[in-house]
Scaffold this motif. Sequence first.
Motif, mmCIF file in Angstrom:
data_model
loop_
_atom_site.group_PDB
_atom_site.id
_atom_site.type_symbol
_atom_site.label_atom_id
_atom_site.label_comp_id
_atom_site.label_asym_id
_atom_site.label_seq_id
_atom_site.Cartn_x
_atom_site.Cartn_y
_atom_site.Cartn_z
ATOM 1 N N GLU A 1 0.829 -1.213 0.000
ATOM 2 C CA GLU A 1 0.000 0.000 0.000
ATOM 3 C C GLU A 1 0.864 1.264 0.000
ATOM 4 O OE1 GLU A 1 -2.584 -0.819 3.297
ATOM 5 O OE2 GLU A 1 -3.766 -2.234 2.115
ATOM 6 N N LYS A 2 2.008 1.224 0.675
ATOM 7 C CA LYS A 2 2.949 2.350 0.627
ATOM 8 C C LYS A 2 3.489 2.535 -0.792
ATOM 9 C CE LYS A 2 4.748 1.853 5.329
ATOM 10 N NZ LYS A 2 5.943 1.483 6.111
ATOM 11 N N GLU B 1 -4.208 3.526 -7.283
ATOM 12 C CA GLU B 1 -5.332 3.206 -6.410
ATOM 13 C C GLU B 1 -5.819 1.815 -6.747
ATOM 14 O OE1 GLU B 1 -8.451 6.084 -6.395
ATOM 15 O OE2 GLU B 1 -7.043 7.748 -6.421
ATOM 16 N N MET C 1 1.978 1.685 -3.511
ATOM 17 C CA MET C 1 0.904 2.210 -4.355
ATOM 18 C C MET C 1 0.874 3.728 -4.281
ATOM 19 S SD MET C 1 -2.184 -0.527 -4.000
ATOM 20 C CE MET C 1 -3.196 0.427 -5.099
ATOM 21 N N LYS C 2 1.052 4.260 -3.088
ATOM 22 C CA LYS C 2 1.101 5.716 -2.935
ATOM 23 C C LYS C 2 2.315 6.281 -3.648
ATOM 24 C CE LYS C 2 -1.496 5.809 1.345
ATOM 25 N NZ LYS C 2 -1.472 6.013 2.790
ATOM 26 N N LYS C 3 3.445 5.612 -3.506
ATOM 27 C CA LYS C 3 4.680 6.058 -4.155
ATOM 28 C C LYS C 3 4.504 6.142 -5.662
ATOM 29 C CE LYS C 3 9.482 4.739 -4.946
ATOM 30 N NZ LYS C 3 10.558 3.806 -4.584
ATOM 31 N N GLN D 1 1.624 6.393 -7.166
ATOM 32 C CA GLN D 1 0.366 7.106 -7.402
ATOM 33 C C GLN D 1 -0.697 6.201 -8.032
ATOM 34 O OE1 GLN D 1 1.612 10.514 -9.681
ATOM 35 N NE2 GLN D 1 2.657 11.402 -7.949
#
Length: 80
Positions: free
Chosen positions: A68-69, A77, A71-73, A75
């Motif tokens: 999940e980290k 969803e 995925m943020k890195k 960008q």
Amino acid sequence: MEEKIKELTLLLLYLTSWKEEDIPQDMRRSWKGYDFDILNDFTDKDLIRGSKRWKSVYLTKDGMREAEKLMKKYQMEKDE
């Protein structure tokens, strides 16, 4: 480049994972058709669990959190 491959492998494991009724709620299952050295590294870090005989692995709570980290890195969803 090797670190990015590891990150993307964990992301693919997570993005293609699914929930099953017979496993703990904080784990998800995924097929393990990826580089075995990378999968072994993930096992050593307790990001995934599974037997060498199985065709799938379980993503642990830590593995999902790390994905999940990432995925943020990158960008991204995830659709549920």
